[in-house]
Design a protein around this motif. Sequence first.
Motif, short mmCIF file in Angstrom:
data_model
loop_
_atom_site.label_atom_id
_atom_site.label_comp_id
_atom_site.label_asym_id
_atom_site.label_seq_id
_atom_site.Cartn_x
_atom_site.Cartn_y
_atom_site.Cartn_z
N VAL A 482 14.27 -12.29 11.22
CA VAL A 482 13.25 -11.58 10.07
C VAL A 482 13.93 -11.94 8.65
O VAL A 482 15.00 -12.00 8.63
N GLU A 483 13.04 -11.86 7.80
CA GLU A 483 13.45 -12.05 6.49
C GLU A 483 13.71 -10.67 6.17
O GLU A 483 12.71 -9.78 5.75
N PRO A 484 14.82 -10.23 5.50
CA PRO A 484 15.37 -8.98 5.04
C PRO A 484 14.54 -8.91 3.57
O PRO A 484 14.22 -7.54 3.19
N VAL A 485 14.48 -9.66 2.63
CA VAL A 485 14.26 -9.43 1.44
C VAL A 485 12.50 -8.95 1.41
O VAL A 485 11.74 -9.49 2.08
N GLY A 486 12.26 -7.97 0.86
CA GLY A 486 10.99 -7.45 0.72
C GLY A 486 11.02 -6.40 1.85
O GLY A 486 9.87 -5.56 1.91
N THR A 487 11.78 -6.21 2.60
CA THR A 487 11.85 -5.06 3.74
C THR A 487 12.14 -3.81 3.30
O THR A 487 12.90 -3.55 2.13
N GLY A 488 11.74 -2.59 3.79
CA GLY A 488 12.05 -1.36 3.42
C GLY A 488 13.02 -0.88 3.98
O GLY A 488 13.42 -1.31 5.12
N GLY A 489 13.76 0.19 3.63
CA GLY A 489 14.97 0.89 4.20
C GLY A 489 15.24 1.99 3.42
O GLY A 489 14.30 2.39 2.56
N VAL A 490 16.32 2.81 3.43
CA VAL A 490 16.86 3.86 2.78
C VAL A 490 18.40 3.68 2.55
O VAL A 490 19.21 3.30 3.20
N ILE A 491 18.62 4.03 1.08
CA ILE A 491 19.73 3.99 0.78
C ILE A 491 20.17 5.37 0.85
O ILE A 491 19.64 6.67 0.47
N ALA A 492 21.21 5.60 1.75
CA ALA A 492 21.73 6.96 2.29
C ALA A 492 23.38 6.99 1.78
O ALA A 492 24.23 6.24 1.45
N LEU A 493 23.77 8.53 1.31
CA LEU A 493 24.70 8.84 0.76
C LEU A 493 25.92 8.97 2.05
O LEU A 493 25.77 9.75 2.87
N GLU A 494 26.79 7.97 2.21
CA GLU A 494 27.74 8.54 3.30
C GLU A 494 29.25 8.40 2.50
O GLU A 494 29.79 7.64 2.16
N GLY A 495 29.77 9.69 2.35
CA GLY A 495 30.81 9.95 1.99
C GLY A 495 30.20 9.91 0.04
O GLY A 495 29.63 10.54 -0.02
N GLU A 496 31.40 9.07 -0.19
CA GLU A 496 31.12 8.61 -1.85
C GLU A 496 30.54 7.45 -1.85
O GLU A 496 30.10 7.02 -3.05
N ARG A 497 30.11 6.90 -0.97
CA ARG A 497 29.43 5.37 -0.92
C ARG A 497 27.65 5.56 -0.70
O ARG A 497 27.12 6.56 0.26
N ARG A 498 27.03 5.06 -1.27
CA ARG A 498 25.73 4.76 -1.14
C ARG A 498 25.55 3.69 -0.20
O ARG A 498 25.82 2.43 -0.77
N VAL A 499 25.05 3.72 0.89
CA VAL A 499 24.72 2.63 2.05
C VAL A 499 23.48 2.30 2.32
O VAL A 499 22.67 3.18 2.39
N TRP A 500 23.16 1.07 2.40
CA TRP A 500 21.70 0.64 3.04
C TRP A 500 21.65 0.93 4.53
O TRP A 500 22.40 0.44 5.34
N THR A 501 20.52 1.59 4.96
CA THR A 501 20.16 2.02 6.31
C THR A 501 18.84 1.47 6.48
O THR A 501 17.96 1.44 5.52
N ARG A 502 18.34 1.60 7.73
CA ARG A 502 17.00 1.28 8.09
C ARG A 502 16.64 2.19 9.03
O ARG A 502 17.31 3.05 9.45
#
Length: 502
Positions: A482-502
Amino acid sequence: MSLMIDPERIPVIIGVGQLNDRPESPELGLDPPGLMAAALRLAEADAGGNLLRDLESLAIVDQISFRHLGNLCDRVARAIRATPPINYQSEAPHGDTPIRLLNEAANHIGEGKASLAAVVGAEALRTAAGLAALAAKGEDKSYNAVRNVSTRRDPTYAQAHGLTAPVDVYPIYENAGRAAYGQTLAEAQAESGVIWAGMSQVAAANDGAWIRKAVSAEDILTPGPSNRPLAFPYTKLTVANSSVNQGAGFIVASLAEARRRGIPEERLIYVGMGAAAKEDPSILRRDRYDRSSSMDTAIRRTLVLNRMTGADFDHVELYSCFPCVPKMARRVLGWPLDKPATVFGGLTFGGGPIANYMSHAVVSMVERLRSGDGKTGFLFANGGYATDNHCIVVSRQPVAAAQFPQDFDYQAEADAARGAIPELDKDYVGPATVESYTVFHGRDGAPSSGVVIARTPEGKRTLCHIDVADAGMLAFLMDGAVEPVGTGGVIALEGERRVWTR
């Protein structure tokens, strides 16, 4: 060209020279001023000899391999026994510099400030590496070149997410461009393979190229021990090769001066009009990543100024530090995929001497046009992080619209065409959409980190990390299903890092 233009004000290229320096022991190689002087002597011989002492303008492309030498103007001038009243070095090593200096040389002639002008540049990173290795062993304490030593400064927001060097940044344009063009990953990679394989073929036939071996598209795109992945989707064979000792230069004269010196008309290459524009130096202050308004403006304005279209050119040099650059440029120019995008061989195979690549392109373009293979060439230069753009036309025949001096700065036009720059939200957490992304790889070829550039529901831009331990996320980003660009997700806080999740 109007017959009313004074031949004293018409710029023509009369001499070109380039060289590769590769002694068996790298530390025995030439330094940048030595390479520059040698290239200018070759250009002088190409023009018929006995003219360097008469130079009225000498412009030098700044270099990085021997920074401790400082400004090289006097050093190079002495080496070629010249005392040009106009003698300067570019303010920084940017990839567009040689074309800008060519345009400035044409302006000096058009203004009547010079009848003979030279442009030259060189890099000796191979020599520098050899000397540094000796110094590290304590075998040569005389080598004191400035090295890239970390100062432990706090990284910028972009750097903290891995966007520290061109090889990290250009994949952002590659992935955004693929989505904008409506290509699958396989189709986009195939386009890169066609362009790069074509460049390797041009390099294989060019005496001035560093790597003279044609490589197949499959070999270019397939990761392996000698072609490790760098930043998705780029492998080593799709990026610039800067481990070279190369020098190149060219001499521009007024048409009247060329005739006075008896240079045959068939060896003269006329300089056409040029155009330049830039993006903001910050990669995060771009309106988008699938195109560049400054690139569009520089290319389109050059066509308008010279009253030409892409179909009028027999040959082009589309700057090729990474595939996304010639991909963007050829779409603006209208250059077909099945025609070579280089006359020198590209920065992977021809060689990538930092800012001086386009001097080699000028040399090779002049040689190609002089050979009778075509009449007109287009030179597109790019520098920085898809930041600096400068184009110019050269031809075996007078360019009808050309008149110098010219103001080649079209920054206002590029700025007017640029979309709004998204506001940056450095701490955003919540739902977002992928604007672009890349996955970085270590020297062992394994994913080491990654970054997503995302847009919040309010349209703001933010960065977040990729968890490379998440096999499902890596597959989503890199397997092409699939094409990731344009897809939705959630930026989640994991410890001190902000991480891309689906």
